[in-house]
Design a protein around this motif. Sequence first.
Motif, PDB file in Angstrom:
ATOM      1  N   TYR A   1      45.249 -29.140 -13.077  1.00  0.00           N
ATOM      2  CA  TYR A   1      45.039 -27.996 -12.196  1.00  0.00           C
ATOM      3  C   TYR A   1      45.930 -28.027 -10.964  1.00  0.00           C
ATOM      4  O   TYR A   1      45.833 -27.145 -10.101  1.00  0.00           O
ATOM      5  CB  TYR A   1      43.571 -27.925 -11.774  1.00  0.00           C
ATOM      6  N   GLY A   2      46.780 -29.025 -10.842  1.00  0.00           N
ATOM      7  CA  GLY A   2      47.662 -29.113  -9.688  1.00  0.00           C
ATOM      8  C   GLY A   2      46.947 -29.463  -8.403  1.00  0.00           C
ATOM      9  O   GLY A   2      47.373 -29.045  -7.316  1.00  0.00           O
ATOM     10  N   THR A   3      45.886 -30.253  -8.510  1.00  0.00           N
ATOM     11  CA  THR A   3      45.109 -30.647  -7.333  1.00  0.00           C
ATOM     12  C   THR A   3      45.570 -32.015  -6.841  1.00  0.00           C
ATOM     13  O   THR A   3      45.570 -32.985  -7.612  1.00  0.00           O
ATOM     14  CB  THR A   3      43.606 -30.720  -7.672  1.00  0.00           C
ATOM     15  N   PRO A   4      45.957 -32.162  -5.576  1.00  0.00           N
ATOM     16  CA  PRO A   4      46.368 -33.473  -5.074  1.00  0.00           C
ATOM     17  C   PRO A   4      45.191 -34.434  -4.983  1.00  0.00           C
ATOM     18  O   PRO A   4      44.044 -34.010  -4.833  1.00  0.00           O
ATOM     19  CB  PRO A   4      46.939 -33.154  -3.690  1.00  0.00           C
ATOM     20  N   VAL A   5      45.486 -35.726  -5.043  1.00  0.00           N
ATOM     21  CA  VAL A   5      44.455 -36.753  -5.159  1.00  0.00           C
ATOM     22  C   VAL A   5      44.594 -37.799  -4.064  1.00  0.00           C
ATOM     23  O   VAL A   5      45.697 -38.281  -3.797  1.00  0.00           O
ATOM     24  CB  VAL A   5      44.529 -37.460  -6.531  1.00  0.00           C
ATOM     25  N   VAL A   6      43.483 -38.147  -3.446  1.00  0.00           N
ATOM     26  CA  VAL A   6      43.408 -39.366  -2.640  1.00  0.00           C
ATOM     27  C   VAL A   6      42.602 -40.361  -3.454  1.00  0.00           C
ATOM     28  O   VAL A   6      41.430 -40.116  -3.770  1.00  0.00           O
ATOM     29  CB  VAL A   6      42.756 -39.123  -1.267  1.00  0.00           C
ATOM     30  N   ALA A   7      43.231 -41.445  -3.850  1.00  0.00           N
ATOM     31  CA  ALA A   7      42.631 -42.404  -4.773  1.00  0.00           C
ATOM     32  C   ALA A   7      42.100 -43.617  -4.031  1.00  0.00           C
ATOM     33  O   ALA A   7      42.767 -44.173  -3.157  1.00  0.00           O
ATOM     34  CB  ALA A   7      43.655 -42.844  -5.808  1.00  0.00           C
ATOM     35  N   LEU A   8      40.898 -44.031  -4.414  1.00  0.00           N
ATOM     36  CA  LEU A   8      40.234 -45.209  -3.864  1.00  0.00           C
ATOM     37  C   LEU A   8      39.871 -46.123  -5.022  1.00  0.00           C
ATOM     38  O   LEU A   8      38.721 -46.177  -5.463  1.00  0.00           O
ATOM     39  CB  LEU A   8      38.983 -44.785  -3.086  1.00  0.00           C
ATOM     40  N   PRO A   9      40.849 -46.843  -5.571  1.00  0.00           N
ATOM     41  CA  PRO A   9      40.603 -47.619  -6.791  1.00  0.00           C
ATOM     42  C   PRO A   9      39.649 -48.776  -6.550  1.00  0.00           C
ATOM     43  O   PRO A   9      39.686 -49.435  -5.514  1.00  0.00           O
ATOM     44  CB  PRO A   9      41.995 -48.110  -7.175  1.00  0.00           C
ATOM     45  N   ARG A  10      38.808 -49.013  -7.537  1.00  0.00           N
ATOM     46  CA  ARG A  10      37.830 -50.097  -7.448  1.00  0.00           C
ATOM     47  C   ARG A  10      38.435 -51.422  -7.855  1.00  0.00           C
ATOM     48  O   ARG A  10      38.200 -52.431  -7.221  1.00  0.00           O
ATOM     49  CB  ARG A  10      36.638 -49.807  -8.373  1.00  0.00           C
ATOM     50  N   ALA A  11      39.147 -51.401  -8.988  1.00  0.00           N
ATOM     51  CA  ALA A  11      39.612 -52.666  -9.534  1.00  0.00           C
ATOM     52  C   ALA A  11      40.501 -52.394 -10.737  1.00  0.00           C
ATOM     53  O   ALA A  11      40.747 -51.259 -11.114  1.00  0.00           O
ATOM     54  CB  ALA A  11      38.406 -53.525  -9.960  1.00  0.00           C
ATOM     55  N   HIS A  12      40.992 -53.492 -11.332  1.00  0.00           N
ATOM     56  CA  HIS A  12      41.665 -53.459 -12.612  1.00  0.00           C
ATOM     57  C   HIS A  12      42.860 -52.494 -12.600  1.00  0.00           C
ATOM     58  O   HIS A  12      43.601 -52.401 -11.635  1.00  0.00           O
ATOM     59  CB  HIS A  12      40.680 -53.126 -13.737  1.00  0.00           C
ATOM     60  N   GLU A  13      43.052 -51.758 -13.688  1.00  0.00           N
ATOM     61  CA  GLU A  13      44.225 -50.898 -13.807  1.00  0.00           C
ATOM     62  C   GLU A  13      44.166 -49.672 -12.919  1.00  0.00           C
ATOM     63  O   GLU A  13      45.153 -48.950 -12.767  1.00  0.00           O
ATOM     64  CB  GLU A  13      44.421 -50.471 -15.265  1.00  0.00           C
ATOM     65  N   LEU A  14      43.011 -49.417 -12.299  1.00  0.00           N
ATOM     66  CA  LEU A  14      42.875 -48.238 -11.440  1.00  0.00           C
ATOM     67  C   LEU A  14      43.853 -48.301 -10.263  1.00  0.00           C
ATOM     68  O   LEU A  14      44.390 -47.275  -9.837  1.00  0.00           O
ATOM     69  CB  LEU A  14      41.448 -48.115 -10.930  1.00  0.00           C
ATOM     70  N   ALA A  15      44.085 -49.481  -9.745  1.00  0.00           N
ATOM     71  CA  ALA A  15      45.031 -49.620  -8.633  1.00  0.00           C
ATOM     72  C   ALA A  15      46.447 -49.260  -9.069  1.00  0.00           C
ATOM     73  O   ALA A  15      47.228 -48.703  -8.288  1.00  0.00           O
ATOM     74  CB  ALA A  15      44.989 -51.044  -8.086  1.00  0.00           C
ATOM     75  N   LEU A  16      46.801 -49.565 -10.317  1.00  0.00           N
ATOM     76  CA  LEU A  16      48.128 -49.201 -10.816  1.00  0.00           C
ATOM     77  C   LEU A  16      48.290 -47.687 -10.875  1.00  0.00           C
ATOM     78  O   LEU A  16      49.343 -47.138 -10.528  1.00  0.00           O
ATOM     79  CB  LEU A  16      48.332 -49.799 -12.210  1.00  0.00           C
ATOM     80  N   SER A  17      47.245 -47.007 -11.315  1.00  0.00           N
ATOM     81  CA  SER A  17      47.298 -45.550 -11.382  1.00  0.00           C
ATOM     82  C   SER A  17      47.377 -44.940  -9.990  1.00  0.00           C
ATOM     83  O   SER A  17      48.072 -43.933  -9.775  1.00  0.00           O
ATOM     84  CB  SER A  17      46.076 -45.013 -12.122  1.00  0.00           C
ATOM     85  N   ALA A  18      46.668 -45.537  -9.040  1.00  0.00           N
ATOM     86  CA  ALA A  18      46.726 -45.042  -7.665  1.00  0.00           C
ATOM     87  C   ALA A  18      48.141 -45.180  -7.099  1.00  0.00           C
ATOM     88  O   ALA A  18      48.651 -44.282  -6.423  1.00  0.00           O
ATOM     89  CB  ALA A  18      45.727 -45.797  -6.797  1.00  0.00           C
ATOM     90  N   GLN A  19      48.787 -46.293  -7.399  1.00  0.00           N
ATOM     91  CA  GLN A  19      50.168 -46.485  -6.950  1.00  0.00           C
ATOM     92  C   GLN A  19      51.108 -45.482  -7.625  1.00  0.00           C
ATOM     93  O   GLN A  19      52.047 -44.978  -7.003  1.00  0.00           O
ATOM     94  CB  GLN A  19      50.616 -47.911  -7.263  1.00  0.00           C
ATOM     95  N   GLN A  20      50.821 -45.169  -8.894  1.00  0.00           N
ATOM     96  CA  GLN A  20      51.666 -44.211  -9.607  1.00  0.00           C
ATOM     97  C   GLN A  20      51.528 -42.815  -9.023  1.00  0.00           C
ATOM     98  O   GLN A  20      52.507 -42.050  -8.993  1.00  0.00           O
ATOM     99  CB  GLN A  20      51.301 -44.217 -11.096  1.00  0.00           C
ATOM    100  N   LEU A  21      50.347 -42.462  -8.547  1.00  0.00           N
ATOM    101  CA  LEU A  21      50.174 -41.188  -7.846  1.00  0.00           C
ATOM    102  C   LEU A  21      51.160 -41.067  -6.691  1.00  0.00           C
ATOM    103  O   LEU A  21      51.802 -40.028  -6.502  1.00  0.00           O
ATOM    104  CB  LEU A  21      48.753 -41.070  -7.299  1.00  0.00           C
ATOM    105  N   GLU A  22      51.265 -42.137  -5.919  1.00  0.00           N
ATOM    106  CA  GLU A  22      52.165 -42.116  -4.767  1.00  0.00           C
ATOM    107  C   GLU A  22      53.626 -42.030  -5.209  1.00  0.00           C
ATOM    108  O   GLU A  22      54.416 -41.296  -4.613  1.00  0.00           O
ATOM    109  CB  GLU A  22      51.925 -43.344  -3.898  1.00  0.00           C
ATOM    110  N   ARG A  23      53.997 -42.788  -6.254  1.00  0.00           N
ATOM    111  CA  ARG A  23      55.380 -42.733  -6.742  1.00  0.00           C
ATOM    112  C   ARG A  23      55.754 -41.316  -7.193  1.00  0.00           C
ATOM    113  O   ARG A  23      56.887 -40.864  -7.003  1.00  0.00           O
ATOM    114  CB  ARG A  23      55.568 -43.696  -7.916  1.00  0.00           C
TER     115      ARG A  23
END
Length: 409
Positions: free
Chosen positions: A319-341
């Motif tokens: 839907y083209g909605t921007p995200v502020v990610a608060l990863p808990r653990a595991h691979e979620l932090a990688l996805s949060a970093q990819q959002l920024e990239r």
Amino acid sequence: MPSGTPAPALHYALLLFADFGHIAPTLGVTRELLRRGHRVTYVVDERFAAVVEETGARAVTYTSARGDFYRSADPTADQLAEDGYRLLVDTVHTVFPTAMEAFAADRPDVVLYDFETVAAGRVAARLLDAVPVQVCPSHAANESFSMRAQMWDADHPVMAEGAKVMIGFMGEHGIRLDEMARYGAEWDLRNLVFLPRAFQIEGDTFDDRFAFVGPTFSEPPADSARWTPPGDGRRVALVSLGTEAGDRAGFFRQCAQAFDPAGWHVVMTLGRDSDPAHLGPLPEHVEAHSWLPHPQVLPYADVFVCHAGMGSLMEALHYGTPVVALPRAHELALSAQQLERCGVGRALPRTGLTAPALAEAVAGLLADPGTPAALARMREAVRTAGGAVRAADLLETWAAGRHAVPAAG
């Protein structure tokens, strides 16, 4: 096999990790396969039987040893290794025999499995003479990028114990030592990845063994009951930490404080087993739900605050909605970093989070002049990846050409 071309009716089996985030991406594919006249059977934790059966698929159930895996906010290396070992044992001692019993007289043509059920899925496919397909609800792995290395310390002593379990299990079922490396690899010859290549970490390094089909969810029907925005001109923030409930009341109260009631309306989804009453009184600009389908809200949302689960991210980017990610653990932090990239989000640590820090991250993301164009690019990538129809096309093609080297793209 192109979409719309009649194909022989086949039987597809899915052996997936006992987590909604692993099961949900496959449900759209299942609906499409069933629509084409195929049969689909899930070997699934009993907690997810209903959501599987709602599609029309069959559910063969067991009780998973998963427990509280993924609920710890900051797991230690020891916890990660122990959890991984416990889940491996569960797949070979519980999931595998359950599947083999269920399919003894009803052999599947294709076995789909994921990162957490590699051992059970690949060995079952071999013994049942079925086509193995690895599905990736999150980032895929290849020779250049390893999810396993990101999540587990290869030198941890528990990992050696896990290797012994794998070697023993494979040897017990006739897999030779010289074959074991292939059966233990992080990827297969055929891989369905439920995100677009543009969001895959090191996506340019992945070849035709990997089909980046994107998310497979459906938009709500036009005549369905829908959430509607307040209509007073305020921005809308959607806040969620995923489908599973937990002790999150403090987090959600912080989010309520982060958004100025004069300019924002906040919609919170707390988790399917949660009770909004446990949050206590909420400000008038906040509404809380145990659960609400996010595609009902995201078309109106100016920002999505979430845990960086891939299902949530794909819905937001659709839907083209921007995200502020608060990863808990595991691979979620990688996805949060990819959002920024990719320029479509910001990442914040859950530990030590404050309402002002969250407010600042939201404001910075929305004020960034590069955000709209980055969102438009990613929205296009998500919407043109092919989704459930392309995934079903590939599964039919792979089943028909079971001995050929697959081409996915």
